[in-house]
Design a protein around this motif. Structure first.
Motif, mmCIF file in Angstrom:
data_model
loop_
_atom_site.group_PDB
_atom_site.id
_atom_site.type_symbol
_atom_site.label_atom_id
_atom_site.label_comp_id
_atom_site.label_asym_id
_atom_site.label_seq_id
_atom_site.Cartn_x
_atom_site.Cartn_y
_atom_site.Cartn_z
ATOM 1 N N ALA A 185 44.664 47.740 12.568
ATOM 2 C CA ALA A 185 44.812 47.140 11.244
ATOM 3 C C ALA A 185 44.077 45.814 11.202
ATOM 4 C CB ALA A 185 46.292 46.938 10.919
ATOM 5 N N ALA A 186 43.490 45.508 10.059
ATOM 6 C CA ALA A 186 42.711 44.269 9.909
ATOM 7 C C ALA A 186 43.154 43.523 8.658
ATOM 8 C CB ALA A 186 41.217 44.576 9.837
ATOM 9 N N THR A 187 43.009 42.206 8.710
ATOM 10 C CA THR A 187 43.358 41.328 7.601
ATOM 11 C C THR A 187 42.188 40.394 7.326
ATOM 12 O OG1 THR A 187 45.682 41.373 8.280
ATOM 13 C CG2 THR A 187 45.034 39.675 6.717
ATOM 14 N N ILE A 188 41.905 40.185 6.041
ATOM 15 C CA ILE A 188 40.852 39.257 5.612
ATOM 16 C C ILE A 188 41.512 38.052 4.957
ATOM 17 C CG2 ILE A 188 38.839 38.907 4.146
ATOM 18 C CD1 ILE A 188 38.333 40.764 6.483
ATOM 19 N N PHE A 189 41.119 36.851 5.381
ATOM 20 C CA PHE A 189 41.641 35.607 4.816
ATOM 21 C C PHE A 189 40.525 34.939 4.016
ATOM 22 C CE2 PHE A 189 43.663 36.468 8.878
ATOM 23 C CZ PHE A 189 45.013 36.456 8.542
ATOM 24 N N VAL A 190 40.727 34.813 2.716
ATOM 25 C CA VAL A 190 39.730 34.197 1.838
ATOM 26 C C VAL A 190 40.073 32.721 1.679
ATOM 27 C CG1 VAL A 190 38.679 34.223 -0.444
ATOM 28 C CG2 VAL A 190 39.340 36.371 0.639
ATOM 29 N N ILE A 191 39.143 31.842 2.044
ATOM 30 C CA ILE A 191 39.353 30.395 2.002
ATOM 31 C C ILE A 191 38.898 29.871 0.643
ATOM 32 C CG2 ILE A 191 38.974 28.225 3.203
ATOM 33 C CD1 ILE A 191 40.216 30.430 4.936
ATOM 34 N N LYS A 192 39.864 29.442 -0.189
ATOM 35 C CA LYS A 192 39.536 28.962 -1.531
ATOM 36 C C LYS A 192 39.617 27.443 -1.660
ATOM 37 C CE LYS A 192 40.437 32.881 -4.504
ATOM 38 N NZ LYS A 192 41.124 33.333 -5.725
ATOM 39 N N ASP A 193 39.940 26.766 -0.581
ATOM 40 C CA ASP A 193 40.076 25.313 -0.621
ATOM 41 C C ASP A 193 38.737 24.683 -0.996
ATOM 42 O OD1 ASP A 193 40.571 22.641 -0.238
ATOM 43 O OD2 ASP A 193 41.699 22.923 1.619
ATOM 44 N N PRO A 194 38.658 23.921 -2.115
ATOM 45 C CA PRO A 194 37.364 23.342 -2.520
ATOM 46 C C PRO A 194 36.851 22.291 -1.554
ATOM 47 C CG PRO A 194 39.158 22.536 -3.906
ATOM 48 C CD PRO A 194 39.738 23.625 -3.060
ATOM 49 N N SER A 195 37.731 21.746 -0.712
ATOM 50 C CA SER A 195 37.299 20.713 0.227
ATOM 51 C C SER A 195 36.728 21.291 1.519
ATOM 52 C CB SER A 195 38.485 19.797 0.573
ATOM 53 O OG SER A 195 39.530 20.533 1.196
ATOM 54 N N VAL A 196 36.799 22.610 1.681
ATOM 55 C CA VAL A 196 36.302 23.236 2.900
ATOM 56 C C VAL A 196 34.775 23.282 2.876
ATOM 57 C CG1 VAL A 196 36.178 25.417 4.176
ATOM 58 C CG2 VAL A 196 38.368 24.594 3.330
ATOM 59 N N ILE A 197 34.168 22.892 3.972
ATOM 60 C CA ILE A 197 32.711 22.930 4.099
ATOM 61 C C ILE A 197 32.316 24.269 4.711
ATOM 62 C CG2 ILE A 197 30.701 21.864 5.171
ATOM 63 C CD1 ILE A 197 32.251 19.244 5.231
ATOM 64 N N VAL A 198 31.486 25.004 4.022
ATOM 65 C CA VAL A 198 31.052 26.313 4.515
ATOM 66 C C VAL A 198 30.120 26.109 5.699
ATOM 67 C CG1 VAL A 198 29.902 28.462 3.936
ATOM 68 C CG2 VAL A 198 31.273 27.286 2.215
ATOM 69 N N PRO A 199 30.431 26.694 6.864
ATOM 70 C CA PRO A 199 29.564 26.491 8.038
ATOM 71 C C PRO A 199 28.227 27.197 7.884
ATOM 72 C CG PRO A 199 31.286 28.101 8.507
ATOM 73 C CD PRO A 199 31.592 27.541 7.153
ATOM 74 N N ASP A 200 27.277 26.743 8.673
ATOM 75 C CA ASP A 200 25.926 27.294 8.641
ATOM 76 C C ASP A 200 25.608 27.901 9.999
ATOM 77 O OD1 ASP A 200 22.780 26.442 9.270
ATOM 78 O OD2 ASP A 200 23.132 27.393 7.331
ATOM 79 N N CYS A 201 25.054 29.109 10.006
ATOM 80 C CA CYS A 201 24.776 29.805 11.260
ATOM 81 C C CYS A 201 23.822 29.024 12.148
ATOM 82 C CB CYS A 201 24.198 31.191 10.968
ATOM 83 S SG CYS A 201 25.442 32.463 10.666
ATOM 84 N N ALA A 202 22.733 28.513 11.568
ATOM 85 C CA ALA A 202 21.735 27.796 12.361
ATOM 86 C C ALA A 202 22.332 26.523 12.961
ATOM 87 C CB ALA A 202 20.519 27.468 11.498
ATOM 88 N N ALA A 203 23.103 25.783 12.163
ATOM 89 C CA ALA A 203 23.719 24.553 12.659
ATOM 90 C C ALA A 203 24.719 24.853 13.764
ATOM 91 C CB ALA A 203 24.390 23.807 11.512
ATOM 92 N N TYR A 204 25.461 25.953 13.598
ATOM 93 C CA TYR A 204 26.438 26.315 14.623
ATOM 94 C C TYR A 204 25.742 26.676 15.936
ATOM 95 C CZ TYR A 204 30.203 28.695 17.069
ATOM 96 O OH TYR A 204 31.112 29.071 18.015
ATOM 97 N N GLN A 205 24.670 27.440 15.860
ATOM 98 C CA GLN A 205 23.965 27.847 17.075
ATOM 99 C C GLN A 205 23.332 26.640 17.777
ATOM 100 O OE1 GLN A 205 21.255 30.839 15.730
ATOM 101 N NE2 GLN A 205 22.889 32.267 15.156
ATOM 102 N N ALA A 206 22.843 25.678 16.979
ATOM 103 C CA ALA A 206 22.266 24.473 17.590
ATOM 104 C C ALA A 206 23.346 23.664 18.300
ATOM 105 C CB ALA A 206 21.580 23.634 16.514
ATOM 106 N N LYS A 207 24.508 23.553 17.675
ATOM 107 C CA LYS A 207 25.613 22.820 18.290
ATOM 108 C C LYS A 207 26.114 23.542 19.531
ATOM 109 C CE LYS A 207 28.513 19.376 18.174
ATOM 110 N NZ LYS A 207 28.064 17.987 18.330
#
Length: 359
Positions: A185-207
């Motif tokens: 079984a799987a669950t999806i959590f949708v983040i609706k908080d307007p203050s949340v910063i959407v991560p970036d794949c390239a930035a994550y891989q560099a870090k």
């Protein structure tokens, strides 16, 4: 005289039962998440008392003696009476089934067998099993439509785990036997908080690459643990005191020192924003008949989840793998299997096959 009085009461109760119809009426085919969540038992009790005072008074007198009213300080027959009135309304019309719908969905979530629904339906407490299965399918379709719309706008997270289901057969045959079966079984959590910063794949891989060159050391982990000790001790003391003072026998409201700072909540370290606009939505995907104990099982499960999320074409997969990382939550077995898959696929041709967006 007795027959005359009885006839008067019958006419009055019949009038009150007609007045209860708007409170309990709900078309059997009308089933939505909003409708179920809008039903409040306390509100139903208050409105039933106002619409049928004579009926409520008679049922209360029959179910609660004056001696019980003096002796019991917590127990009341209100919940029993509201269910009795709901059963009587349902007996008059199967369209007066508001509480029966709530009972049916709740009991289905607890694993009540099909035969149980037929029995409780005969008593007027629930809907029948056919309505339950149809209703759950309708709720699932509505939830899936909402999920597909939400993930186009907001970032989301996921989680999956294995489960075991017991299938009970009441008529044993060679191809119809009681057995346990496994699935995921799987669950999806949708983040609706307007203050949340959407991560970036390239930035994550560099870090991640820079962190791999300078990994955290064991002494640094000990320092972090030592610095958090004071805060953890305060939280532990507050939790233990909460168990004691919230016990009914303690009667905290009568305690002389109830306003002491000892009972104040410790200050927050990183307080998250709260409120409806910051709430996280949760959606449950369809259970799949796949095990997730092996690497192959997890690979198939991930493919099935994204298939349910309608990520089907090569262009959709390319856009997703470049858009932002997807955090997938799981126990130690799940996380180890997913990490292993990323290692196995490290030399594949594209970011989607390498699961570069999956963390």
């Amino acid at each position: 005289m007795t027959a005359w009085a009885e006839n008067i009461i019958k006419r009055k109760i019949n009038k009150e039962m007609r007045a209860l119809a708007p409170l309990t009426r709900s078309a059997p085919e009308d089933l939505t998440e909003e409708m179920l969540l809008d039903i409040k038992l306390s509100d139903m009790i208050t409105r039933t008392k106002a619409a049928a005072p004579t009926l409520w008074s008679i049922l209360q007198s029959a179910s609660y003696t004056p001696l019980q009213a003096k002796r019991n300080t917590y127990k009341t027959p209100d919940t029993s009476i509201i269910m009795i009135t709901a059963m009587m309304s349902y007996s008059r019309s199967n369209r007066r089934c508001k509480l029966q719908k709530v009972n049916s969905i709740y009991l289905k979530s607890t694993g009540l067998a099909s035969k149980g629904f037929d029995t409780l339906n005969a008593y007027g407490l629930t809907m029948n099993q056919k309505w339950v299965y149809t209703g759950l399918e309708r709720l699932s379709e509505t939830s899936r439509t909402t999920l597909l719309l939400e993930i186009k706008t907001f970032p989301y997270r996921g989680s999956h785990d294995n489960l075991n289901i017991r299938f009970v057969a009441y008529e044993q045959r060679l191809n119809n036997s009681t057995h346990f079966d496994s699935g995921t079984a799987a669950t999806i959590f949708v983040i609706k908080d307007p203050s949340v910063i959407v991560p970036d794949c390239a930035a994550y891989q560099a870090k991640w690459a820079s962190g791999a060159k300078d990994p955290i050391t064991y002494p640094e982990i000990l320092d972090l643990d030592y610095n958090a000790t004071t805060r953890l001790d305060q939280q532990s003391i507050h939790i233990i005191l909460g168990f004691l003072v919230n016990a009914p026998a303690f009667e905290f409201n009568t305690y002389v020192y109830k306003d002491s700072e000892v009972f104040s909540r410790p200050p927050a370290v990183l307080q998250l924003a709260t409120g409806p606009e910051h709430a996280t939505q949760q959606f449950v995907l369809d259970t799949e008949h796949e095990e997730e104990a092996s690497y192959d099982g997890n690979e198939r499960c991930l493919g099935l989840w994204f298939k349910q999320l309608k990520v089907l074409t090569d262009m959709q997969k390319a856009n997703m793998s470049r858009k932002y990382p997807i955090v997938w939550i799981g126990d130690q077995l799940t996380t180890s299997r997913i990490r292993g898959l990323k290692k196995f696929f490290a030399w594949d041709d594209n970011a989607w096959d390498r699961l570069e967006f999956f963390y």
